[in-house]
Design an enzyme around this catalytic site. Structure first.
Site, PDB file in Angstrom:
ATOM      1  N   SER A 124      -1.083  -3.142   6.539  1.00 26.13           N
ATOM      2  CA  SER A 124      -2.052  -4.466   6.484  1.00 26.13           C
ATOM      3  C   SER A 124      -1.564  -5.207   5.220  1.00 26.13           C
ATOM      4  O   SER A 124      -2.087  -6.424   5.260  1.00 26.13           O
ATOM      5  CB  SER A 124      -3.397  -4.203   6.289  1.00 26.13           C
ATOM      6  OG  SER A 124      -3.781  -3.742   7.654  1.00 26.13           O
ATOM      7  N   LYS A 127      -0.286  -8.694   6.238  1.00 27.63           N
ATOM      8  CA  LYS A 127      -1.065  -9.855   6.405  1.00 27.63           C
ATOM      9  C   LYS A 127      -0.839 -10.865   5.293  1.00 27.63           C
ATOM     10  O   LYS A 127      -1.375 -11.836   5.558  1.00 27.63           O
ATOM     11  CB  LYS A 127      -2.704  -9.404   6.465  1.00 27.63           C
ATOM     12  CG  LYS A 127      -2.930  -8.480   7.688  1.00 27.63           C
ATOM     13  CD  LYS A 127      -4.373  -7.865   7.964  1.00 27.63           C
ATOM     14  CE  LYS A 127      -4.646  -7.388   9.220  1.00 27.63           C
ATOM     15  NZ  LYS A 127      -4.273  -5.838   9.317  1.00 27.63           N
ATOM     16  N   SER A 182      -9.708  -6.733   7.128  1.00 27.78           N
ATOM     17  CA  SER A 182      -8.428  -6.153   7.573  1.00 27.78           C
ATOM     18  C   SER A 182      -8.239  -6.390   9.333  1.00 27.78           C
ATOM     19  O   SER A 182      -7.660  -5.322   9.761  1.00 27.78           O
ATOM     20  CB  SER A 182      -7.750  -4.955   7.081  1.00 27.78           C
ATOM     21  OG  SER A 182      -6.448  -4.789   7.116  1.00 27.78           O
TER      22      SER A 182
END
Length: 439
Positions: A124, A127, A182
């Protein structure tokens, strides 16, 4: 009637020229000298000083050459790289991450690194690139009613913030879902608002290249494990640095907790909102991790394939240090946070006592030939050694600008102006002489 006067004999031969030509020639020469004096003096390099202003490290051409050599080679080589000065602290012990970097957010200098361009699954932390790409597209207060199609294609076991079809969310709600929880569901909604998931992936890839993040290959916008989805500790630092320059990104990344719009729970009851907390334990101080003083974000991640990943930034005494850590191997609980905290401590202590081993600074792409490997094929045939700042495949610095140029240029133009005046005076004098001869 004018009488003809024969030329008087003289012991020295004087060529006869048309009246006024010497004046014109001299004036032209003086004007050319004046015009060339300014640029020439301004371009002349200032004498190299023995030390930098304030008694710092030597910033002569030789030192700049040393830094350029370090930038061009060290980050591409395997292993740990650091160039300490006398009195610099040792790197922390017990670092087990496959790859990590420590950099200064303001200058872009990489203070130390291990396998900075090793291409690994980012989880993640990708991101951050998603936010760099999409965050500027929509105002925070824009409202969007989620449809089933907005949530299509979510990977099994994805982290979710709890977005529900039929509910209306503001863009700021969705970004809090991305940064704090997340939430892959929030990512997909924003990606579809941006046109589609595929379009967003393509734009993320273009954004990575624009930033000089040549190790990154994007397959999904949320970092979910997919074959070929890769990034590097270097690229994650680039994404974090670019993001922190955006006040909205910085605000979301530093938010510890918030309320998220509700919906219907598993029992069918409607709740207006519920609390969410940032999953970055170095920010919140949760689950056995001590919150790091001055932490301003940025993003953590975990997947089975990627292991634990983290890009963290902290600010102290006006300096912001960015640390990226990928996949610690020690097996210790919270190792990614422990190792990141150690690297942050070292970065603040060593920032003025090291020579940069690379840079995150943007620069125009200059591909280097013959440095690629088959593993790095999607880096356009270049290795990390051939990076130019953070826009391209070869590190280099812009040509140094002399601190004296601002002074030298006005002085030179003053000299040039004096020469112009001299030329004008010469014209007057020579014309008077010519007039006297004709009388």
């Amino acid at each position: 009637m004018n009488a003809f006067r024969p030329a008087r004999p003289s012991g020295r031969h004087r060529p006869v020229l048309p009246t006024g030509l010497p004046a014109a020639a001299l004036a032209a020469a003086c004007c050319l000298a004046a015009l060339s004096a300014g640029p020439a003096a301004a371009a002349a390099p200032a004498p190299a000083s023995a030390s930098a202003p304030g008694g710092g490290q030597d910033t002569s051409a030789a030192d700049a050459s040393t830094r350029m050599t370090a930038d061009s080679t060290l980050l591409s080589e395997p292993g740990v790289h650091v160039m300490p000065h006398s009195g610099a602290p040792d790197l922390p012990s017990g670092l087990s991450a496959l790859s990590w970097t420590v950099s200064d957010a303001r200058t872009g200098q990489v203070l130390a690194a291990k396998d900075a361009h090793r291409r690994l699954p980012p989880a993640s932390t990708l991101k951050t690139l998603f936010a760099d790409t999409v965050l500027p597209r929509f105002p925070a207060g824009l409202r969007h009613k989620v449809e089933d199609s907005d949530l299509a294609g979510l990977g099994d076991g994805s982290s979710l913030v709890g977005v529900q079809p039929g509910q209306t969310y503001t863009v700021s709600d969705l970004w809090r879902g991305v940064f704090l929880a997340s939430g892959n569901d929030a990512v997909h909604v924003l990606a579809n608002m941006n046109g589609s998931v595929a379009k967003t992936v393509s734009e993320m890839q273009a954004k990575a290249r624009m930033l000089g993040a040549m190790d990154t290959h994007v397959v999904t916008p949320d970092g979910y494990d997919e074959p070929g989805q890769l990034s590097s500790a270097y690229d994650l630092a680039v994404f974090a640095r670019a993001g922190l320059a955006n006040p909205d990104f910085a605000r979301y990344a530093a938010t510890k907790d918030s309320q998220f719009p509700g919906g219907y729970d598993a029992q069918g009851s409607y709740v207006s909102s519920f609390g969410i907390e940032n999953t970055n334990r170095l920010l919140t101080g949760e689950k056995g991790v001590t919150a790091y003083p001055g932490l301003v974000g940025v993003k953590n991640g975990y997947t089975t394939n990627a292991g634990n990943t983290l890009v963290a930034a902290a600010r102290k005494s006006g300096r912001t240090i960015i640390v990226s850590v990928m996949n610690p191997q020690s097996g210790e609980t919270n190792a990614v946070y422990t190792e990141a905290a150690k690297l942050l401590d070292w970065g603040f202590a060593a920032a003025d006592r090291t020579t940069s081993v690379g840079t995150l600074n943007a620069a125009a792409p200059v591909p280097a030939a013959g440095t690629g490997t088959s593993a790095d094929a999607d880096r356009s045939g270049t290795s990390g050694a051939a990076r130019k700042g953070d826009r391209a495949p070869q590190e280099a610095h812009a040509a140094p600008v002399s601190s004296r140029s601002a002074v030298a240029s006005p002085t030179a133009w003053a000299v040039g102006g004096a020469l112009v005046l001299l030329a004008a005076a010469s014209v007057v004098v020579l014309r008077r002489r010519g007039a006297a001869k004709n009388r």
